[in-house]
Structure formats: structure tokens, C-alpha cells
Write an enzyme that holds these catalytic residues in place. Structure first.
Site, PDB file in Angstrom:
ATOM      1  N   GLU A  94       0.891  -1.182  -0.175  1.00  0.00           N
ATOM      2  CA  GLU A  94      -0.400   0.133   0.089  1.00  0.00           C
ATOM      3  C   GLU A  94       0.594   1.479   0.233  1.00  0.00           C
ATOM      4  O   GLU A  94       0.540   2.293  -0.567  1.00  0.00           O
ATOM      5  CB  GLU A  94      -0.881  -0.171   1.413  1.00  0.00           C
ATOM      6  CG  GLU A  94      -2.209  -0.731   1.224  1.00  0.00           C
ATOM      7  CD  GLU A  94      -2.718  -1.298   2.256  1.00  0.00           C
ATOM      8  OE1 GLU A  94      -3.818  -1.400   2.139  1.00  0.00           O
ATOM      9  OE2 GLU A  94      -2.915  -1.061   3.315  1.00  0.00           O
ATOM     10  N   ASP A 126     -11.813  -6.957  -3.373  1.00  0.00           N
ATOM     11  CA  ASP A 126     -12.852  -7.945  -3.006  1.00  0.00           C
ATOM     12  C   ASP A 126     -14.188  -7.516  -2.574  1.00  0.00           C
ATOM     13  O   ASP A 126     -14.332  -6.076  -1.817  1.00  0.00           O
ATOM     14  CB  ASP A 126     -11.631  -8.897  -2.511  1.00  0.00           C
ATOM     15  CG  ASP A 126     -12.272  -8.649  -1.296  1.00  0.00           C
ATOM     16  OD1 ASP A 126     -10.462  -8.017   0.132  1.00  0.00           O
ATOM     17  OD2 ASP A 126     -12.395  -8.399  -0.235  1.00  0.00           O
TER      18      ASP A 126
HETATM   19  N1  ADE Z   1      -9.456  -5.150   3.689  1.00  0.00           N
HETATM   20  C1  ADE Z   1      -9.926  -5.238   2.043  1.00  0.00           C
HETATM   21  N2  ADE Z   1     -10.097  -6.516   1.836  1.00  0.00           N
HETATM   22  C2  ADE Z   1     -10.965  -7.493   3.352  1.00  0.00           C
HETATM   23  C3  ADE Z   1     -11.887  -8.126   3.207  1.00  0.00           C
HETATM   24  N3  ADE Z   1     -12.474  -8.617   2.879  1.00  0.00           N
HETATM   25  N4  ADE Z   1     -11.643  -8.358   5.216  1.00  0.00           N
HETATM   26  C4  ADE Z   1     -11.075  -7.261   6.225  1.00  0.00           C
HETATM   27  N5  ADE Z   1     -10.278  -6.629   5.252  1.00  0.00           N
HETATM   28  C5  ADE Z   1     -10.099  -6.178   4.389  1.00  0.00           C
END
Ligand code: ADE
Length: 228
Positions: A12, A196
């Protein structure tokens, strides 16, 4: 003025360091802090490691030890709002802790006495983000981000977080950074690019899209500096 730019994972902050090019590395409290100059700003850049405790330590260090007067967070998140697709950007209007639970004492989820369920981010920094988004024709979404010490890869948990906090995205650091900045009166801005959808494919998608989404977020943060 010194500005902190923080991420949770190396991926990041890597695009920021690559763009800035020259920096000094300072080791403190078992973490690396990168000191740099960019235009008229002094910067302190770091990744905290994942989760609320490490994020709290890093945000506090950036402010109290390195003297940061504003804090920008760049990273990735899981989407809750179905309008958010992989690679899309969301700026937090407010942040809450979805895993904070003393409901046994009659309090709402996310609340402890003398705290608040949600903490609002700085409106001026959000205005700058809107200007950047308009200029670059980027569809920047604003919304509530829910934070917890859990990687969410479960639709039932995601739906519970949506229902309980009316959240648009979730991640693992933002709300703790918000608590630190709010307590120390430091304006803050939390930007996340979607990696995601916090569902059963989340682990795979996170690994696949972490780097590209982290770069989307980091590039946007650099453009914000150009407007500050
Ligand atoms: N950061 C990116 N995706 C995530 C997820 N599914 N749960 C927690 N933090 C995240």
C-alpha cells in the site's frame, strides 16, 4: 507542514515511495518510517502492519513523534455496497469498529462509553479529493467504512455489518486511525480501493488485486498532495 501518509501493508505504500524516489528511513518502535520532501511538504510515510492495534501505534507515532499535522491513509478494502467494483475508490465519510461489542451492557454495537459509534473524516480533505476526482474523471464514492480485526470472507458477516452500521466497505485499520486523529485533533482522510467483495472469493481476489488496487489508491493520494 508535515503530512503523514499511512498504509497497512508494504504494497500500500510502495507506489508512494516509488513516486517520491528519495527518502530517509528511520526505525522506531519496530517499524520503518520514511521521511521525504514532496513539493512544499514534509512527508512521513509508513505501513503499520495489519489490524487496529498496529494501526493505532503507527498513527500515534506519526503524529506524536514525527509531528504530522494531517494524516492521509491509502489502501484497499472489501466492498459491501454492490455499486463498488474491484479497483473503485471509496473515501470514508465516517468510520466505525464493527467488532467492538459491549452490547451485554445495553450499548449499541461499535460503542464504548466516552467514545462514538462513528467518527467523521475531515471535510476539507474530502473536498480536495472531490476536486481531484472531478479533474481526473474518477468516480470517487463516499461512504461509511467499517473496521475490524477480521478479514471478512463471509457473506453473512458482511450483511450483518451492512445492516448494523449501514457500511459501504470494510477493512482492518481505518477506524482506529480515526480514533487517534480525532483524539489528537489531526484532520484525516481515509481512501480505499476495492480489492474484493468480502465474500467466499475474497481471499483469492485480495491476493490477485491487492497490488493494482493499492496503486490506484496511492496514485490518487499523490494527486491530492498536488492540490493541497
Ligand atoms: N481489506 C480488503 N479486503 C478485506 C476484507 N475482505 N476484510 C477485511 N479487510 C479487507
Amino acid at each position: 507542514m508535515k503530512i503523514a501518509i499511512m498504509g497497512a501493508m508494504q504494497e500500500e505504500i510502495e507506489p508512494l515511495l516509488a513516486k517520491i524516489g528519495e527518502y530517509e528511513k528511520v526505525r522506531y518502535a519496530k517499524n520503518d518510517y520514511y521521511l521525504a520532501k514532496y513539493k512544499n511538504f514534509e512527508l512521513v510515510i509508513a505501513y503499520s502492519k495489519i489490524g487496529k492495534v498496529f494501526a493505532t501505534l503507527t498513527a500515534t507515532t506519526m503524529i506524536e513523534k514525527f509531528g504530522a499535522k494531517k494524516l492521509l491513509f491509502s489502501g484497499v478494502a472489501g466492498a459491501i455496497n454492490p455499486e463498488l467494483k474491484i479497483g473503485d475508490l471509496i473515501a470514508a465519510t465516517q468510520l466505525c469498529q464493527h467488532d467492538l461489542d459491549i452490547t451485554a451492557f445495553g450499548h449499541p454495537y461499535g460503542y464504548v462509553p466516552e467514545g462514538a459509534v462513528c467518527i467523521k473524516s475531515d471535510t476539507n480533505l474530502r473536498k480536495i479529493a472531490k476536486t481531484v476526482a472531478d479533474e481526473k474523471s474518477i468516480a470517487l464514492k463516499e461512504g461509511t467504512i467499517a473496521t475490524g480485526d477480521q478479514f471478512v470472507a463471509d457473506v453473512a458477516r458482511k450483511e450483518w455489518i451492512e445492516k448494523t452500521f449501514d457500511a459501504d466497505a470494510l477493512e482492518m485499520e481505518g477506524a482506529s486511525v480515526a480514533v487517534v486523529c480525532d483524539s489528537l485533533d489531526v484532520p484525516f482522510f481515509i481512501l480505499r480501493a476495492i480489492s474484493d467483495s468480502a465474500d467466499m472469493d475474497a481471499g483469492f481476489n485480495f491476493d490477485t488485486f491487492l497490488e493494482s488496487s493499492a496503486k490506484q489508491s496511492a496514485d490518487f493520494i499523490i494527486s491530492m498532495l498536488d492540490h493541497m
